[in-house]
Scaffold this active site. Sequence first.
Site, PDB file in Angstrom:
ATOM      1  N   ILE A  96      -3.176  -4.496  -3.360  1.00  0.00           N
ATOM      2  CA  ILE A  96      -2.132  -3.473  -3.349  1.00  0.00           C
ATOM      3  C   ILE A  96      -2.927  -2.176  -3.436  1.00  0.00           C
ATOM      4  O   ILE A  96      -3.423  -1.818  -4.502  1.00  0.00           O
ATOM      5  CB  ILE A  96      -1.139  -3.629  -4.517  1.00  0.00           C
ATOM      6  CG1 ILE A  96      -0.416  -4.972  -4.413  1.00  0.00           C
ATOM      7  CG2 ILE A  96      -0.136  -2.468  -4.506  1.00  0.00           C
ATOM      8  CD1 ILE A  96       0.548  -5.260  -5.555  1.00  0.00           C
ATOM      9  N   PRO A  97      -3.112  -1.484  -2.316  1.00  0.00           N
ATOM     10  CA  PRO A  97      -4.154  -0.459  -2.188  1.00  0.00           C
ATOM     11  C   PRO A  97      -3.857   0.892  -2.858  1.00  0.00           C
ATOM     12  O   PRO A  97      -3.692   1.911  -2.196  1.00  0.00           O
ATOM     13  CB  PRO A  97      -4.297  -0.320  -0.678  1.00  0.00           C
ATOM     14  CG  PRO A  97      -2.926  -0.598  -0.164  1.00  0.00           C
ATOM     15  CD  PRO A  97      -2.380  -1.676  -1.057  1.00  0.00           C
ATOM     16  N   CYS A  98      -3.868   0.889  -4.185  1.00  0.00           N
ATOM     17  CA  CYS A  98      -3.638   2.138  -4.912  1.00  0.00           C
ATOM     18  C   CYS A  98      -4.777   3.138  -4.692  1.00  0.00           C
ATOM     19  O   CYS A  98      -4.590   4.339  -4.865  1.00  0.00           O
ATOM     20  CB  CYS A  98      -3.413   1.864  -6.394  1.00  0.00           C
ATOM     21  SG  CYS A  98      -4.682   0.837  -7.163  1.00  0.00           S
ATOM     22  N   HIS A  99      -5.935   2.658  -4.255  1.00  0.00           N
ATOM     23  CA  HIS A  99      -7.056   3.562  -3.971  1.00  0.00           C
ATOM     24  C   HIS A  99      -6.775   4.454  -2.761  1.00  0.00           C
ATOM     25  O   HIS A  99      -7.444   5.452  -2.556  1.00  0.00           O
ATOM     26  CB  HIS A  99      -8.356   2.769  -3.761  1.00  0.00           C
ATOM     27  CG  HIS A  99      -8.313   1.818  -2.611  1.00  0.00           C
ATOM     28  ND1 HIS A  99      -7.698   0.573  -2.696  1.00  0.00           N
ATOM     29  CD2 HIS A  99      -8.782   1.929  -1.345  1.00  0.00           C
ATOM     30  CE1 HIS A  99      -7.817  -0.035  -1.527  1.00  0.00           C
ATOM     31  NE2 HIS A  99      -8.469   0.761  -0.688  1.00  0.00           N
ATOM     32  N   ARG A 100      -5.750   4.115  -1.980  1.00  0.00           N
ATOM     33  CA  ARG A 100      -5.399   4.899  -0.792  1.00  0.00           C
ATOM     34  C   ARG A 100      -4.423   6.026  -1.102  1.00  0.00           C
ATOM     35  O   ARG A 100      -3.951   6.698  -0.185  1.00  0.00           O
ATOM     36  CB  ARG A 100      -4.809   3.985   0.287  1.00  0.00           C
ATOM     37  CG  ARG A 100      -5.810   2.968   0.814  1.00  0.00           C
ATOM     38  CD  ARG A 100      -5.235   2.104   1.912  1.00  0.00           C
ATOM     39  NE  ARG A 100      -6.161   1.021   2.219  1.00  0.00           N
ATOM     40  CZ  ARG A 100      -5.792  -0.176   2.615  1.00  0.00           C
ATOM     41  NH1 ARG A 100      -4.512  -0.462   2.795  1.00  0.00           N
ATOM     42  NH2 ARG A 100      -6.693  -1.101   2.848  1.00  0.00           N
TER      43      ARG A 100
END
Length: 165
Positions: free
Chosen positions: A132-136
């Site tokens: 779940i790409p919270c880094h994006r």
Amino acid sequence: MNNIFRYTSPLSGIALASDGEALTGLWFDGQKYYPHKLVEESIEAELPIFAQTCKWLDTYFNGKAPDYIPPISMQTTPFRKAVYDILLTIPYGQTMTYGEIARIIAEQQGIERMSAQAVGNAVGHNPISIIIPCHRVVGADGDLTGYAGGLDKKKTLLQLEKYSI
């Protein structure tokens, strides 16, 4: 009882958690909100979900966009689930701002506005990092802001996806 598996990434160790069927957690060692008690009380296991997740991580850390998402299951609030669902739509190598996510949530809920800070809080508590790409998620001006795993990891993950920083 939760099951746990350890994965060694190029950035640090990662703890994977599962209910036996789906992935319920993925955290960098030492990240903010790392669930020490859950990890300590879990049983180390080799499960098909862990093999599937490790394959996903291997693909990702080799600089390629995985073409599937392992089954995931989260015990969270409806608001956080809505935020995580939006995160899953951010394409590999691209970003979205906290404000953009807040606008989408407000539209979905039929309200005039949603707090970008509330979105940031939900993003920060993401229990399944990377997948779940919270880094994006970036600040309004495109700056890298906040990442429970550390800004150095956020920058490296985005660079791995060939995102221009």
